[in-house]
Write an enzyme that holds these catalytic residues in place. Sequence first.
Site, short mmCIF file in Angstrom:
data_model
loop_
_atom_site.label_atom_id
_atom_site.label_comp_id
_atom_site.label_asym_id
_atom_site.label_seq_id
_atom_site.Cartn_x
_atom_site.Cartn_y
_atom_site.Cartn_z
N GLN A 109 0.82 -1.22 0.00
CA GLN A 109 0.00 0.00 0.00
C GLN A 109 0.85 1.27 0.00
OE1 GLN A 109 -2.81 -0.25 3.25
NE2 GLN A 109 -3.43 -2.34 2.71
N CYS A 110 2.03 1.20 -0.57
CA CYS A 110 2.97 2.31 -0.58
C CYS A 110 2.86 3.07 -1.91
CB CYS A 110 4.39 1.78 -0.40
SG CYS A 110 5.69 3.03 -0.44
N GLY A 111 3.22 4.35 -1.88
CA GLY A 111 3.23 5.12 -3.11
C GLY A 111 4.25 4.61 -4.11
#
Length: 236
Positions: A109-111
């Site tokens: 769920q990281c950019g």
Amino acid sequence: MPRFLLKNKNFITPRFLSTILNQTQFNSPRSCLISHPIKPRFLHSSAHPSEINSRKFLFLGLRADHTMASQSNQPQSIHDFTVQDVKGNDVNLGIYKGKVLLIVNVASQCGLTTSNYTELAQLYEKYKNQGLEILAFPCNQFGSQEPGTNEEIQQFACTRFKAEYPIFDKVEVNGSNTAPIYKYLKSAKGSLFGDNIKWNFAKFLVDKEGNVVDRYAPTTSPLSIEKDIKKFLEKA
């Protein structure tokens, strides 16, 4: 611990040394060396050379044994580690001898997730038959961006990004519970801004012998280090 006064102006005769060794109870040869570091050069000059040499070799042998034992307990390469896969099975990283490894702490769920997973898949597809392996270690320490179970993490990576490389058990990469493999990686290749991993998708490049040869920031794209990967793949 017993203490002994040295006689004859700080010289120990062979007979006195023998008495010390016979009267003192040692748990092991190493405890003997550590507790009573009596050096053979203090032997009285009247001692026979053969007596001096025998004691010299005894102490040198014990000291060498202690040093080698300490060194043997330390991992010498990535290949000395055993980790767990997503199903909890032990994996000895010795199976990757002769392979170039790219080790990455991943998150779902990281950019940086989409770009990194996409490029990692491209690298793996291009170089897997030439000896490249990518080892992905999920980590939830950065913004809680890897909260899922191992099964969910694997399904996400394999379904959405076609990850064919192995994904391992979720680990911690910083702090008191740092996984042993990450302790080794960080000690082998520090960062300009401190040894700690800064964020998701930090990368370590490992050569065919298991040596950590380079480290890349989370913002370094996988494709930008392709030239480094090729260099180590081409090495005999």
